[in-house]
Structure formats: structure tokens, C-alpha cells
Design an enzyme around this catalytic site. Sequence first.
Site, PDB file in Angstrom:
ATOM      1  N   SER A  10       0.867  -1.173   0.000  1.00  0.00           N
ATOM      2  CA  SER A  10       0.000   0.000   0.000  1.00  0.00           C
ATOM      3  C   SER A  10       0.905   1.225   0.000  1.00  0.00           C
ATOM      4  CB  SER A  10      -0.942  -0.002   1.207  1.00  0.00           C
ATOM      5  OG  SER A  10      -0.229  -0.128   2.422  1.00  0.00           O
ATOM      6  N   GLU A  12       1.326   5.645   0.630  1.00  0.00           N
ATOM      7  CA  GLU A  12       0.789   6.881   1.203  1.00  0.00           C
ATOM      8  C   GLU A  12       1.182   8.068   0.343  1.00  0.00           C
ATOM      9  OE1 GLU A  12       0.867   7.895   5.558  1.00  0.00           O
ATOM     10  OE2 GLU A  12       2.188   9.509   4.841  1.00  0.00           O
ATOM     11  N   ASP A 104      -1.689  15.438  15.454  1.00  0.00           N
ATOM     12  CA  ASP A 104      -0.766  16.243  16.252  1.00  0.00           C
ATOM     13  C   ASP A 104      -1.439  17.517  16.733  1.00  0.00           C
ATOM     14  OD1 ASP A 104       1.224  14.402  15.830  1.00  0.00           O
ATOM     15  OD2 ASP A 104       1.994  15.415  14.045  1.00  0.00           O
ATOM     16  N   GLN A 209      16.090  15.832   5.216  1.00  0.00           N
ATOM     17  CA  GLN A 209      14.628  15.765   5.389  1.00  0.00           C
ATOM     18  C   GLN A 209      14.269  14.559   6.254  1.00  0.00           C
ATOM     19  OE1 GLN A 209      12.344  14.343   1.982  1.00  0.00           O
ATOM     20  NE2 GLN A 209      10.906  16.038   2.240  1.00  0.00           N
ATOM     21  N   PHE A 213      12.205  14.451   9.865  1.00  0.00           N
ATOM     22  CA  PHE A 213      11.049  13.577  10.095  1.00  0.00           C
ATOM     23  C   PHE A 213      11.280  12.696  11.322  1.00  0.00           C
ATOM     24  CE2 PHE A 213       9.828  13.409   5.293  1.00  0.00           C
ATOM     25  CZ  PHE A 213       9.248  14.658   5.404  1.00  0.00           C
ATOM     26  N   HIS A 263       3.819  -1.033   3.714  1.00  0.00           N
ATOM     27  CA  HIS A 263       3.209   0.271   3.445  1.00  0.00           C
ATOM     28  C   HIS A 263       4.330   1.263   3.169  1.00  0.00           C
ATOM     29  CE1 HIS A 263       0.024   3.303   3.646  1.00  0.00           C
ATOM     30  NE2 HIS A 263       0.831   4.046   4.388  1.00  0.00           N
TER      31      HIS A 263
END
Length: 289
Positions: A10, A12, A104, A209, A213, A263
Site C-alpha cells: 500500500s 501513502e 498532532d 529531510q 522527520f 506500506h
Amino acid sequence: MNKQKAPSVSFEFFPPNTEAMEVTLWESIERLSALSPRFVSVTYGADGSTRERTHAAVARIIKETQLTPAPHLTCIGATRGEIDDIAREYWDMGVRHLVALRGDAPKDADKYTPDADGYAYAADLVAGLTQVADFDVSVAAYPEVHPEAPDADFDLDNLKRKLDAGATRAITQFFFDSELFLRFRDRCAAAGIESSIVPGILPITRFPQLERFAKMCGASVPAWLHDRFVGLEDDAETRQMIAASVAIEQVRLLEAEGIEDFHFYTLNRSELTFAICHALGVRSGQVAA
């Protein structure tokens, strides 16, 4: 010799906020759709701020592709009634999968505080969504513990509450030390969790980056991973080759440990995710598991 069954995948995506980003997103969706993912999730923004753009992206996925969209919904910035209305609207659009998250705290808040009229936590949201309609709901899991959880046991209990409330599967935060995931999977099993724990894989597009994260979500970045990207700041081609190698190594190791679902956090790019899926045996034209 029987060919090993390819795993289920899958992807995102996040809703774009510029015309150029929209072009990149749809080029990526077009290329990755050929891999017949089980579903594609569409994020909601850290504080629920992208609601309209998320909705628009999901509507276009339904209209223009054969993909199964799974929009994110959070507890942030809406009452229970408003969230239920959004869920009903998605159901009427043909959406059958959702990703339910606490979300969040807004940027101007010191910490997360439940809204008196809203769903307090993700377990409450899952329970509410399953009352709205017969959604297939995914939730989040944290192999290295949610940064706001007091300890690992509390975090694991919270995951169990979300699954007991009606969620189908848990998708993990990204990680790079596969042993962390495998130990977490063992702890889930020992706690009586029988639902699928799907590893979240983040192909590394840009290392700085990634470090941002990781800091935000409490994920560790191993020293060996730093070492592989040292000196490649101005060498995008080699960075991409190293990134593909790291992720392929990770998913093949997990596959050898019996993982059958993955995922991918694509960051709206297709190249690395497509290459990693190819290495897993997920090829164009296959039917999703």
C-alpha cells in the site's frame, strides 16, 4: 520450483499545495497504480489543516483511477458530529477504507488537549467510525514508542485499545533498524494482538529531510545509515542508488521474517517505491492480494 507469492503493498500520498506538486503527485499515482496496491492512503495534515485538499485528492482518485483510497481522519479541529459527517460523505463517495489517527496538536499548542466535543483519542475515533459505517480502518503503531507515551507498555496498551475498538490493521511509523520492528511484532503477539502489523517503509529521498522527520516522530537513525549518505549532498544520482539499496535490503530482510504486507511513505514520488516493489516481486499487472 514454485515462485514465492509477492507481498501486498500500500502507498501513502499527501495532498499537494502547488500546481507543480499536483503534477508530480498524479504522475506518481499513475505509475504506482500499475502495481495494484491494496489501498492508497491520503494524509490529512499534521493538525487537520488539509481537509479540503485531502477530500479533493480522494475524489479524483475515485473518479480517475481503479485504486482504493484510504483517507486519513484525525481527532483534531472538529467535533464528533463533524467527523461523523465527513465519514458519511466519504462513504457516499464510495470510500470503504480509512486511516484513523489522533493527530498532532496545533502548532501554537504546547501539548495535545482533547476537544470537549470531539473524539478524544484514536481508539475513540475508531469506535465512532465503525458506528458510522462498516469501514475498514487502519491505525498507527510505533515500534520505537510514540514520542508522547510515558513508556512502551502504555503505548502498546493504547495500540491494543485501537484494534479492539474495531481497527483492522496497524501501520507502523517508519524505522531503519529491522530488529526494532521484529521485537515490536513479538511484543504485540505476546500482548494478544492478532491483527496485522504492517511495517511502514520510508524510501530516503533527501537525508536532511529524513532526519527532520525522524526527530519529529521519535524514530532513530542508525549510525550506519548516516555513514552511507556521507559526502553525497551534491550527488543525487548516487544518493538514489544508495536509498534504493537500503530499502531493498530492509524489505527483503523483513520478507524473510514472514512479513507479507508493506506500506510505503512515498512522499509523492514514484521512483524509489517502484524500484523497491520490483525487487519484492511486485510487478505491473498483478492483482492485489
